[in-house]
Design a protein around this motif. Structure first.
Motif, PDB file in Angstrom:
ATOM      1  N   GLU A  46      13.888  12.168  12.834  1.00  0.00           N
ATOM      2  CA  GLU A  46      12.550  11.803  12.331  1.00  0.00           C
ATOM      3  C   GLU A  46      12.652  11.238  10.918  1.00  0.00           C
ATOM      4  OE1 GLU A  46      12.729  15.387  13.507  1.00  0.00           O
ATOM      5  OE2 GLU A  46      12.711  14.301  15.421  1.00  0.00           O
ATOM      6  N   THR A  47      13.405  11.941  10.038  1.00  0.00           N
ATOM      7  CA  THR A  47      13.529  11.445   8.663  1.00  0.00           C
ATOM      8  C   THR A  47      14.224  10.096   8.657  1.00  0.00           C
ATOM      9  OG1 THR A  47      15.441  12.881   8.498  1.00  0.00           O
ATOM     10  CG2 THR A  47      13.481  13.590   7.325  1.00  0.00           C
ATOM     11  N   LEU A  48      15.234   9.938   9.542  1.00  0.00           N
ATOM     12  CA  LEU A  48      15.938   8.659   9.624  1.00  0.00           C
ATOM     13  C   LEU A  48      14.972   7.539   9.976  1.00  0.00           C
ATOM     14  CD1 LEU A  48      19.375   9.275  11.350  1.00  0.00           C
ATOM     15  CD2 LEU A  48      18.939   8.330   9.090  1.00  0.00           C
ATOM     16  N   ALA A  49      14.120   7.787  10.970  1.00  0.00           N
ATOM     17  CA  ALA A  49      13.186   6.756  11.418  1.00  0.00           C
ATOM     18  C   ALA A  49      12.208   6.401  10.310  1.00  0.00           C
ATOM     19  CB  ALA A  49      12.429   7.257  12.656  1.00  0.00           C
ATOM     20  N   ALA A  50      11.711   7.438   9.615  1.00  0.00           N
ATOM     21  CA  ALA A  50      10.770   7.191   8.529  1.00  0.00           C
ATOM     22  C   ALA A  50      11.440   6.404   7.408  1.00  0.00           C
ATOM     23  CB  ALA A  50      10.234   8.520   7.988  1.00  0.00           C
ATOM     24  N   PHE A  51      12.724   6.755   7.125  1.00  0.00           N
ATOM     25  CA  PHE A  51      13.450   6.101   6.045  1.00  0.00           C
ATOM     26  C   PHE A  51      13.735   4.640   6.384  1.00  0.00           C
ATOM     27  CE2 PHE A  51      17.347   5.643   3.361  1.00  0.00           C
ATOM     28  CZ  PHE A  51      16.679   5.772   2.170  1.00  0.00           C
ATOM     29  N   ARG A  52      14.013   4.385   7.689  1.00  0.00           N
ATOM     30  CA  ARG A  52      14.267   3.008   8.113  1.00  0.00           C
ATOM     31  C   ARG A  52      13.055   2.130   7.850  1.00  0.00           C
ATOM     32  NH1 ARG A  52      16.794   4.950  12.962  1.00  0.00           N
ATOM     33  NH2 ARG A  52      18.997   5.109  12.466  1.00  0.00           N
ATOM     34  N   ILE A  53      11.869   2.692   8.133  1.00  0.00           N
ATOM     35  CA  ILE A  53      10.645   1.913   7.914  1.00  0.00           C
ATOM     36  C   ILE A  53      10.423   1.704   6.418  1.00  0.00           C
ATOM     37  CG2 ILE A  53       8.119   1.961   8.176  1.00  0.00           C
ATOM     38  CD1 ILE A  53       8.659   3.360  10.890  1.00  0.00           C
ATOM     39  N   GLU A  54      10.736   2.752   5.616  1.00  0.00           N
ATOM     40  CA  GLU A  54      10.578   2.619   4.167  1.00  0.00           C
ATOM     41  C   GLU A  54      11.469   1.510   3.619  1.00  0.00           C
ATOM     42  OE1 GLU A  54      11.415   6.214   1.972  1.00  0.00           O
ATOM     43  OE2 GLU A  54      11.416   5.096   0.092  1.00  0.00           O
ATOM     44  N   LEU A  55      12.691   1.417   4.150  1.00  0.00           N
ATOM     45  CA  LEU A  55      13.615   0.378   3.694  1.00  0.00           C
ATOM     46  C   LEU A  55      13.321  -0.968   4.349  1.00  0.00           C
ATOM     47  CD1 LEU A  55      17.087   2.170   3.698  1.00  0.00           C
ATOM     48  CD2 LEU A  55      15.795   1.414   1.722  1.00  0.00           C
ATOM     49  N   GLY A  56      12.458  -0.985   5.360  1.00  0.00           N
ATOM     50  CA  GLY A  56      12.173  -2.227   6.072  1.00  0.00           C
ATOM     51  C   GLY A  56      13.294  -2.634   6.998  1.00  0.00           C
ATOM     52  N   LEU A  57      14.051  -1.639   7.514  1.00  0.00           N
ATOM     53  CA  LEU A  57      15.205  -1.962   8.343  1.00  0.00           C
ATOM     54  C   LEU A  57      14.820  -2.378   9.756  1.00  0.00           C
ATOM     55  CD1 LEU A  57      17.740   0.786   7.290  1.00  0.00           C
ATOM     56  CD2 LEU A  57      17.728  -1.621   6.694  1.00  0.00           C
ATOM     57  N   ASP A  58      13.502  -2.302  10.065  1.00  0.00           N
ATOM     58  CA  ASP A  58      13.098  -2.704  11.408  1.00  0.00           C
ATOM     59  C   ASP A  58      13.086  -4.223  11.555  1.00  0.00           C
ATOM     60  OD1 ASP A  58      11.202  -2.553   9.475  1.00  0.00           O
ATOM     61  OD2 ASP A  58       9.583  -1.800  10.749  1.00  0.00           O
ATOM     62  N   ARG A  59      13.208  -4.924  10.420  1.00  0.00           N
ATOM     63  CA  ARG A  59      13.236  -6.387  10.520  1.00  0.00           C
ATOM     64  C   ARG A  59      14.669  -6.899  10.502  1.00  0.00           C
ATOM     65  NH1 ARG A  59      10.199  -7.571   5.522  1.00  0.00           N
ATOM     66  NH2 ARG A  59      11.180  -5.602   5.035  1.00  0.00           N
ATOM     67  N   SER A  60      14.866  -8.173  10.867  1.00  0.00           N
ATOM     68  CA  SER A  60      16.229  -8.681  10.988  1.00  0.00           C
ATOM     69  C   SER A  60      16.823  -8.905   9.598  1.00  0.00           C
ATOM     70  CB  SER A  60      16.249  -9.979  11.776  1.00  0.00           C
ATOM     71  OG  SER A  60      15.536 -10.961  11.067  1.00  0.00           O
ATOM     72  N   ALA A  61      18.162  -8.972   9.552  1.00  0.00           N
ATOM     73  CA  ALA A  61      18.881  -8.971   8.274  1.00  0.00           C
ATOM     74  C   ALA A  61      18.534 -10.191   7.425  1.00  0.00           C
ATOM     75  CB  ALA A  61      20.380  -8.908   8.534  1.00  0.00           C
ATOM     76  N   TYR A  62      18.458 -11.397   8.037  1.00  0.00           N
ATOM     77  CA  TYR A  62      18.271 -12.564   7.177  1.00  0.00           C
ATOM     78  C   TYR A  62      16.865 -12.622   6.595  1.00  0.00           C
ATOM     79  CZ  TYR A  62      16.093 -15.170  11.032  1.00  0.00           C
ATOM     80  OH  TYR A  62      15.251 -15.591  12.030  1.00  0.00           O
ATOM     81  N   VAL A  63      15.871 -12.084   7.318  1.00  0.00           N
ATOM     82  CA  VAL A  63      14.515 -11.998   6.747  1.00  0.00           C
ATOM     83  C   VAL A  63      14.528 -11.110   5.515  1.00  0.00           C
ATOM     84  CG1 VAL A  63      12.156 -11.221   7.156  1.00  0.00           C
ATOM     85  CG2 VAL A  63      13.424 -12.351   8.986  1.00  0.00           C
ATOM     86  N   ARG A  64      15.211  -9.948   5.669  1.00  0.00           N
ATOM     87  CA  ARG A  64      15.292  -9.032   4.537  1.00  0.00           C
ATOM     88  C   ARG A  64      16.042  -9.660   3.379  1.00  0.00           C
ATOM     89  NH1 ARG A  64      18.444  -4.438   5.973  1.00  0.00           N
ATOM     90  NH2 ARG A  64      18.876  -5.329   8.008  1.00  0.00           N
ATOM     91  N   TYR A  65      17.115 -10.432   3.689  1.00  0.00           N
ATOM     92  CA  TYR A  65      17.897 -11.049   2.622  1.00  0.00           C
ATOM     93  C   TYR A  65      17.041 -12.008   1.801  1.00  0.00           C
ATOM     94  CZ  TYR A  65      20.907 -14.275   0.195  1.00  0.00           C
ATOM     95  OH  TYR A  65      21.451 -15.072  -0.776  1.00  0.00           O
ATOM     96  N   PHE A  66      16.307 -12.895   2.488  1.00  0.00           N
ATOM     97  CA  PHE A  66      15.532 -13.884   1.736  1.00  0.00           C
ATOM     98  C   PHE A  66      14.384 -13.228   0.969  1.00  0.00           C
ATOM     99  CE2 PHE A  66      17.761 -16.936   4.456  1.00  0.00           C
ATOM    100  CZ  PHE A  66      18.224 -17.763   3.465  1.00  0.00           C
ATOM    101  N   GLU A  67      13.823 -12.171   1.553  1.00  0.00           N
ATOM    102  CA  GLU A  67      12.782 -11.449   0.843  1.00  0.00           C
ATOM    103  C   GLU A  67      13.356 -10.811  -0.433  1.00  0.00           C
ATOM    104  OE1 GLU A  67       9.641  -8.952   3.090  1.00  0.00           O
ATOM    105  OE2 GLU A  67      10.984  -7.555   2.085  1.00  0.00           O
TER     106      GLU A  67
END
Lengths: 315, 279
Positions: A46-67
């Motif tokens: 549960e904490t992992l899932a919440a943390f993933r959303i906090e980091l925005g890890l649900d989106r693809s890597a290149y979107v996160r990179y450009f952001e």
């Protein structure tokens, strides 16, 4: 010449861009699952899932990179995971501190290194050259913290001239600051001077073995004149790149020194971030160190293009 | 002069270097036999000064400094040696391959290495180790790979000069493969200058491991290692306790002695009849 310089600036920007990709890849793509890398193996799903959303890890890597990149370009370096403070607000005063320390060390090291580098090259094989060789080799061979602790032991503990911890505040006077930061900057100075002196000596000696120097000697010119008028103008380009290269070395040496003296700079901030696995802090510090490194290397290249007598007159 | 420069007669400084290094290697191998106390064993009060029982005093939790320095030789020298071997294995293989396997491969690899070297190596290592954790294998692989970029540059530079020689051309015309040419023609002719580099890279990796351990992300406790020992006892120096100076001195002595040996090897290579005066 202008074209050469512009090409170099373009290459520098390209390298900087590549460095940002490298930093992002090393911290967010290589580890696979960043969330579990940061939280460790004890984390519940549960904490992992919440943390993933906090980091925005649900989106693809290149979107996160450009952001991440566009935010960083606008001065938004994110929020530290551990204390939820703006990274930029924390890092700015620390960056000023680090630049103060590095500038302090450079202001002492550069003149000493260039002067003695030239003197030892002129007196090759004489006692001053041998002595400088032994001292600089010693300074290069031992770890930074060894020099630092010896200086603390002698000048802070035994003699009590300087404080052993370099705690600085923003409202500290300039002279007081110089006094408090004296030991770390002397340590850095010794390291950088040793490298710089050896490289300056080598590049002056390389010039001294050129045919036109031999020609000048054969004409019967006195040694001093040959060195000052024939060798030094041509040695300027290599010496400038030596200086810039060592200033780049300075920013890495600063990390260990800051930890030894508990000096509030970027290096210590990065080591703190690393031990707490604070992702935005690590990325921001890596960006600053990497960027400075690329910048100094580019400036070195441009300066040596500018002082090179062969390139001075454009066709 | 020529007599001094042979393998039979090392220079005085090289002899001193070999003696110091042999002592440390001896300590590393026979640590459990020589050390008066155990590696992680609290044997006395904390921060005792040097005495006849504890020659170098005790540390922050009462462990014998001398025993820790002797055990520390194992970890510190061992990890640095493995890292150097790994970095040479990768660096030399890729460097020779870049020289042999043609222009495109060479360009791609060289530009990649240029890029990897555009971030300071310490910052790079901090980044990687923070995300992957600093277990011993991760530490060794990270340092080995990061260091291999520098080995690659040198190996490639040396091999490029060898590859244009006639005997390589003959081997190519005979139809030998890249791997065969690398192993039988290029490698033997690139080795002499590489041996001195091996010593220098070892020094660099050794200092690097020590620095990382000092920063707390290298070799982890309870193992004794010199960088970590300086970290553990560092703050005590403000109270006039010399404890952190001993492991730091051991680090310094090791690098200085390796440097002295390397200087001597370089002076052999620089002989007129020697294989190469490269570097």
């Amino acid at each position: 010449m202008l074209r050469l310089i512009l090409t170099r600036i373009f290459l520098g920007c390209l390298t900087l861009f590549a460095v940002t990709i490298l930093i992002f890849a090393a911290t967010e793509i290589l580890p696979g699952d960043v969330a579990s890398a940061i939280l460790g193996q004890g984390a519940t799903p549960e904490t992992l899932a919440a943390f993933r959303i906090e980091l925005g890890l649900d989106r693809s890597a290149y979107v996160r990179y450009f952001e991440w990149l566009s935010n960083a370009l606008q001065g938004d370096l994110g929020v530290a995971l551990t204390n939820k403070r703006e990274v930029l607000a924390t890092i700015t005063p620390r960056l000023i501190n680090t630049l103060f320390l590095a500038g302090y060390a450079a202001a002492i090291a550069v003149p000493i290194a260039i002067f003695f580098g030239i003197v030892t090259a002129i007196n090759e094989g004489k006692w001053i050259d041998r002595a400088a060789n032994i001292v600089t080799l010693g300074a290069i061979s031992v770890p930074e913290f060894f020099i630092a602790y010896i200086l603390i032991f002698v000048f802070a503990t035994k003699l009590g001239w300087f404080p052993s911890l370099s705690t600085v505040y923003s409202d500290m006077g300039f002279w007081q600051k110089l006094h408090v930061v004296a030991l770390p900057s002397i340590t850095l100075t010794m390291l950088v001077t040793a490298h710089m002196l050896r490289m300056t000596r080598a590049s002056v000696l390389a010039i001294m073995s050129q045919p036109y120097i031999e020609m000048a000697f054969l004409k019967g010119l006195p040694r001093n004149r040959v060195i000052l008028h024939h060798a030094l103008p041509n040695a300027a380009a290599p010496i400038i790149s030596v200086v810039a290269l060592n200033l780049a070395y300075l920013i890495v040496g600063v990390v260990v020194i800051e930890v030894v003296f508990v000096y509030p700079g970027v290096g210590q901030y990065m080591v703190d971030g690393v031990s707490k696995r604070d992702l935005p802090v690590i990325q921001a510090c890596a960006l600053i160190f990497g960027g400075t490194f690329v910048l100094l290397n580019t400036v070195a290249d441009i300066l040596s293009i500018m002082v090179n007598p062969l390139l001075r007159h454009s066709r | 002069m020529t007599n001094n420069n042979s393998f039979r007669n090392p220079t005085l400084s090289a002899k001193i270097g070999m003696v110091i290094l042999s002592i440390f290697i001896f300590c590393a191998i026979f640590a459990p036999i020589i050390a008066p106390f155990g590696e992680a064993e609290s044997v006395g009060k904390t921060w005792l000064g040097p005495s006849s029982k504890f020659w170098l005093g005790t540390d922050n939790i009462g462990r014998d400094m001398l025993s820790r320095v002797i055990f520390g030789a194992r970890m510190t020298l061992g990890v640095a040696a493995i890292c150097t071997c790994l970095s040479f294995l990768i660096g030399v293989t890729m460097g020779l391959l870049a020289a042999v396997a043609g222009k495109i491969f060479d360009q791609v690899l060289s530009r990649f290495v240029d890029l990897m070297l555009s971030i300071p190596i310490l910052v790079f290592a901090l980044m990687i180790l923070s995300m992957f954790g600093s277990s011993l294998p991760t530490l060794i692989i990270t340092i080995g790979i990061l260091d291999s970029f520098r080995v690659f540059r040198l190996a490639r530079a040396i091999a490029v000069d060898v590859v244009v020689k006639e005997f390589v051309e003959v081997a190519r015309l005979r139809g030998e493969g890249y791997w065969w040419i690398m192993r039988h023609e290029v490698l033997p002719n690139s080795l002499p200058p590489m041996i001195a580099e091996l010593g220098l890279r070892f020094c660099f990796n050794f200092l690097f491991v020590a620095s990382l351990s000092f920063l707390g992300i290298g070799i982890q406790p309870p193992f004794a290692d010199w960088g970590g020992m300086v970290r553990e006892s560092g703050r005590a120096i403000s109270f006039g306790i010399a404890a952190p100076l001993w492991p730091a001195l051991a680090i310094g002595l090791t690098t200085i002695s390796v440097n002295m040996i390397v200087d001597w090897i370089l002076s052999i290579n620089a002989r007129p009849s020697g294989a190469s005066a490269e570097m």
